[in-house]
Scaffold this motif. Structure first.
Motif, PDB file in Angstrom:
ATOM      1  N   ASP A   1       0.841  -1.208   0.000  1.00 46.84           N
ATOM      2  CA  ASP A   1       0.000   0.000   0.000  1.00 46.84           C
ATOM      3  C   ASP A   1       0.875   1.256   0.000  1.00 46.84           C
ATOM      4  O   ASP A   1       0.534   2.275  -0.602  1.00 46.84           O
ATOM      5  CB  ASP A   1      -0.920   0.004   1.232  1.00 46.84           C
ATOM      6  N   LYS A   2       1.999   1.173   0.701  1.00 43.09           N
ATOM      7  CA  LYS A   2       2.893   2.322   0.816  1.00 43.09           C
ATOM      8  C   LYS A   2       3.754   2.511  -0.431  1.00 43.09           C
ATOM      9  O   LYS A   2       3.949   3.623  -0.905  1.00 43.09           O
ATOM     10  CB  LYS A   2       3.811   2.074   2.027  1.00 43.09           C
ATOM     11  N   GLU A   3       4.271   1.395  -0.974  1.00 40.44           N
ATOM     12  CA  GLU A   3       5.252   1.473  -2.062  1.00 40.44           C
ATOM     13  C   GLU A   3       4.608   1.455  -3.448  1.00 40.44           C
ATOM     14  O   GLU A   3       5.227   1.859  -4.423  1.00 40.44           O
ATOM     15  CB  GLU A   3       6.239   0.302  -1.965  1.00 40.44           C
ATOM     16  N   GLY A   4       3.414   0.913  -3.546  1.00 39.71           N
ATOM     17  CA  GLY A   4       2.735   0.833  -4.835  1.00 39.71           C
ATOM     18  C   GLY A   4       3.473   0.065  -5.916  1.00 39.71           C
ATOM     19  O   GLY A   4       3.615   0.550  -7.051  1.00 39.71           O
ATOM     20  N   PRO A   5       3.921  -1.156  -5.631  1.00 41.20           N
ATOM     21  CA  PRO A   5       4.617  -1.932  -6.676  1.00 41.20           C
ATOM     22  C   PRO A   5       3.636  -2.402  -7.749  1.00 41.20           C
ATOM     23  O   PRO A   5       2.436  -2.526  -7.485  1.00 41.20           O
ATOM     24  CB  PRO A   5       5.170  -3.142  -5.904  1.00 41.20           C
ATOM     25  N   GLY A   6       4.154  -2.663  -8.961  1.00 40.74           N
ATOM     26  CA  GLY A   6       3.323  -3.216 -10.028  1.00 40.74           C
ATOM     27  C   GLY A   6       3.290  -4.726  -9.958  1.00 40.74           C
ATOM     28  O   GLY A   6       2.455  -5.378 -10.578  1.00 40.74           O
ATOM     29  N   LEU A   7       4.233  -5.271  -9.193  1.00 36.49           N
ATOM     30  CA  LEU A   7       4.362  -6.722  -9.134  1.00 36.49           C
ATOM     31  C   LEU A   7       4.989  -7.106  -7.795  1.00 36.49           C
ATOM     32  O   LEU A   7       5.896  -6.415  -7.304  1.00 36.49           O
ATOM     33  CB  LEU A   7       5.270  -7.173 -10.282  1.00 36.49           C
ATOM     34  N   ILE A   8       4.484  -8.189  -7.230  1.00 38.90           N
ATOM     35  CA  ILE A   8       5.158  -8.815  -6.091  1.00 38.90           C
ATOM     36  C   ILE A   8       5.557 -10.202  -6.571  1.00 38.90           C
ATOM     37  O   ILE A   8       4.718 -10.942  -7.104  1.00 38.90           O
ATOM     38  CB  ILE A   8       4.228  -8.931  -4.858  1.00 38.90           C
ATOM     39  N   ILE A   9       6.831 -10.542  -6.445  1.00 40.12           N
ATOM     40  CA  ILE A   9       7.262 -11.898  -6.791  1.00 40.12           C
ATOM     41  C   ILE A   9       7.744 -12.570  -5.509  1.00 40.12           C
ATOM     42  O   ILE A   9       8.740 -12.145  -4.921  1.00 40.12           O
ATOM     43  CB  ILE A   9       8.382 -11.928  -7.857  1.00 40.12           C
ATOM     44  N   ALA A  10       7.025 -13.583  -5.054  1.00 39.77           N
ATOM     45  CA  ALA A  10       7.388 -14.320  -3.841  1.00 39.77           C
ATOM     46  C   ALA A  10       7.820 -15.724  -4.221  1.00 39.77           C
ATOM     47  O   ALA A  10       7.652 -16.154  -5.363  1.00 39.77           O
ATOM     48  CB  ALA A  10       6.186 -14.384  -2.897  1.00 39.77           C
ATOM     49  N   GLY A  11       8.381 -16.441  -3.260  1.00 40.63           N
ATOM     50  CA  GLY A  11       8.665 -17.854  -3.466  1.00 40.63           C
ATOM     51  C   GLY A  11       7.370 -18.634  -3.355  1.00 40.63           C
ATOM     52  O   GLY A  11       6.409 -18.165  -2.764  1.00 40.63           O
TER      53      GLY A  11
END
Ligand SMILES: Cc1cc2nc3c(=O)[nH]c(=O)nc-3n(C[C@H](O)[C@H](O)[C@H](O)COP(=O)(O)OP(=O)(O)OC[C@H]3O[C@@H](n4cnc5c(N)ncnc54)[C@H](O)[C@@H]3O)c2cc1C
Ligand SMILES: Nc1ncnc2c1ncn2[C@@H]1O[C@H](COP(=O)(O)O)[C@@H](O)[C@H]1O
Lengths: 309, 249
Positions: free
Chosen positions: B106-116
């Motif tokens: 919510d704070k950073e506004g990424p376009g993508l999160i890539i998790a394991g």
């Protein structure tokens, strides 16, 4: 108390993994309902209604459920969750994809890959590649669970006469779409359901060499499996990978050929009833879990074994 | 586009961990810790997307004890641009991590999160899917190929029976499978450079999320022990034993 099991199906029939999830659900105590979420899934709904011990089958039949998109299926399941104390699905690629999404939307901490049920709120699950078995108690009012299918015997696919109910369908979210599928066709038994599994490792050397396992699998009526190294090297397809991060199997007979026996591999097969290992290295860790070990060159021993069967 | 990559500090995959004698958990004191292998794959994928000009910044984030700083340094050495440690000594279960990740997203506004796809300690395979759910984003789990174009990600996934391909709108969550890529080794110069990259430490309390564990561990016990059987001298003996002794063929 009622329990809802998410059916895994291909719209026409129910996948065997569902029968194991139903078995686990029955052990939680209470009425077991099954929900079929699909598109033109009447055949699957019929099959679900025939499962032994199922009291009711809910059917959500709509185009947005055609390809099992997690966003749409989870939204539908959440809409149905209110009436149930437990929501279960088999811990297959599909169940693992959908259920955590459901759990988070319900503000529930999922219990992954349970191997046994101690009480309606207490379950056993493996951690650290199965090096520990954790008994965990859920403090959430609702339990969201995936079931390790190698750990439960299936209920009968027939004999049931469950009532069917078409449920109010939840609209698709429209944020994801299905592009295509590349599934291997095989006449062999399904890896996680097979009574015998023949697996090859890096020792097989190449995709071509891997084929020498086929006549062996034919003779034994076995499914074929592989180590991660064999899959990474392109000797075998991805969904043959047995292990901590692949499939977990527990057949009557597991034959490991050219596989060293890394912890991650053992995690996927050490509950097999009888394990046979063929490896040229007498010190390979696989021999520490094998009931019968044969030291030697697999390229000589495998054809010999085929001949002797 | 920013990419957020959650990286968990776990017992190294080469360590054979044992159950504590009092059955309260696993013996993890004084064992080698590393970044979760799937998370290294996630960092590598994010860095490749930045190198291809698709992403502008790769932010590695770890939730846990102070020592997670080490794990984040590994991520920075592989090529992440910046690191965030959400610090807490409390036990974190996947739902709690997902809530933290949502707060940071919510704070950073990424376009993508890539998790394991899975942490190799708790073997939960939940956090990515949960994060997607809490954010209302689509998800593509168990990815073996990712292409980004026109505000969408096309992702090939490892599923039962083979592969399937989805198209998901961005922002989205992707979780990595083993065959997505082979993470590069952190070179010494990159390890040195990593020390100078921005590193933020946030107290979990400052995020205002509820991280109370929902699962209580009653005990952790040893799995059933398997003992080595016999070595057989030849194929004939093997077949005879499988027939008459084990009775499995
Ligand atoms: C995050 C993570 C997850 C993982 N998940 C899994 C998983 O789910 N499943 C899995 O299997 N692995 C997994 N691994 C990989 C695991 O650590 C091992 O690397 C892998 O299992 C090794 O595969 P292998 O035994 O085929 O190869 P190797 O360890 O290279 O062993 C090959 C064996 O073949 C024998 N051999 C060679 N030639 C011959 C011959 N001619 N005749 C007879 N024997 C021969 C050798 O003696 C050797 O023992 C994972 C690793 C990580 C880091
Ligand atoms: N404490 C944590 N800090 C950072 N990332 C985490 C943490 N726990 C889980 N993750 C991420 O979520 C993935 C799946 O973890 P899990 O759901 O626990 O199996 C991991 O591979 C990480 O990418």
């Amino acid at each position: 108390m009622s329990i809802l099991v998410l059916a895994e199906h291909d719209n026409n029939s129910i996948k065997p993994a569902t029968l194991k999830a139903v078995a686990a659900a029955a052990q939680c105590g209470g009425d077991v309902h099954v929900v079929v979420i699909g598109s033109n899934c009447g055949g699957a709904a019929d099959a679900a209604a025939a499962i032994s011990g199922v009291a009711k089958v809910l059917v959500a039949d709509a185009a947005q459920f055609a390809d099992e998109l997690a966003e749409n299926v989870a939204a539908q399941l959440v809409a149905l969750a209110g009436a149930y104390t437990h929501l279960l699905a088999p811990a297959t690629a599909s169940g693992k994809n959908i259920m955590p999404r459901v759990a988070a939307l319900l503000d529930v901490q999922q219990i992954s890959e349970i191997t046994s049920i101690e009480s309606p709120d207490t379950f056993v699950r493996p951690i650290y590649a199965g090096n520990g078995m954790a008994t965990v108690q859920s403090l959430d009012a609702k339990k969201v669970i995936t079931v390790r299918i190698a750990s439960f015997d299936p209920v009968a696919a027939s004999g049931g006469t469950a009532a069917r109910e078409a449920v109010t369908v939840v609209a698709g979210l429209g944020i994801s779409s299905f592009v295509g599928r590349d599934l291997a066709k095989s006449d062999r038994p399904e890896l996680t359901a097979a009574k015998v599994v023949v697996s090859g490792g890096r020792g097989m050397g190449s995709a071509d060499n891997f084929k020498i396992l086929e006549p062996l699998a034919d003779k034994l009526g076995a499914a074929l499996g592989a180590s991660r190294a064999a899959v990474d090297s392109g000797f075998a397809p991805n969904d043959w990978q047995v292990g901590q991060t692949g499939k977990v199997v527990a057949p009557e007979l597991y034959v490991a050929i050219g596989i060293s026996g890394a912890i991650q591999h053992l995690a996927g097969m050490k509950d097999s009833k009888v394990i046979v290992a063929i490896n040229k290295d007498a010190d390979a860790p696989i021999f520490a879990v094998a009931d019968y070990g044969l030291v030697g060159d697999l390229f000589q021993l495998v054809p010999e074994l085929v001949g002797a069967l | 586009m920013k990419i957020l990559v959650p990286v968990k500090r776990v017992v190294d995959y080469n360590v054979k961990v044992r159950v504590k004698s009092d059955q309260t958990g696993m013996e993890t004191a004084n064992v080698k810790m590393s970044a979760n292998p799937f998370d290294e794959i996630a960092i590598e994928e994010a860095v490749r997307l930045r190198e291809a000009g698709i992403a502008t910044e790769v932010i590695a984030i770890s939730c846990g004890v102070t020592a997670c700083q080490e794990t984040l340094r590994t991520a920075l050495a592989i090529g992440a641009d910046r690191a965030i440690l959400v610090e807490t000594d409390a036990e974190l279960q996947p739902l709690a991590v997902a809530k933290i990740l949502k707060a940071i997203a919510d704070k950073e506004g990424p376009g993508l999160i890539i998790a394991g796809k899975q942490a190799i300690d708790d073997d939960s395979n939940q956090t990515g899917q949960m994060t997607a759910a809490l954010l209302g984003w689509p998800q593509a789990t168990f990815a073996s190929k990712v292409t980004i174009a026109d505000g969408k990600a096309q992702v090939t996934r490892e599923v039962d029976g083979g592969l399937e391909t989805l198209s998901i709108n961005l922002p989205a969550v992707i979780t990595t499978d083993l065959r997505l890529n082979e993470p590069r080794y952190a070179t010494l110069p990159n390890i040195m450079k990593a020390k100078k990259k921005p590193f933020e430490i946030i107290k979990v309390a400052d995020l205002g999320v509820d991280i109370t564990p929902r699962l209580k561990t009653i005990k952790v016990s040893e799995p059933p022990k398997r003992t080595a059987g016999v070595m057989v001298p030849d194929v004939a003996t093997l077949v005879a034993k499988l027939r008459s002794e084990a009775k499995v063929i």
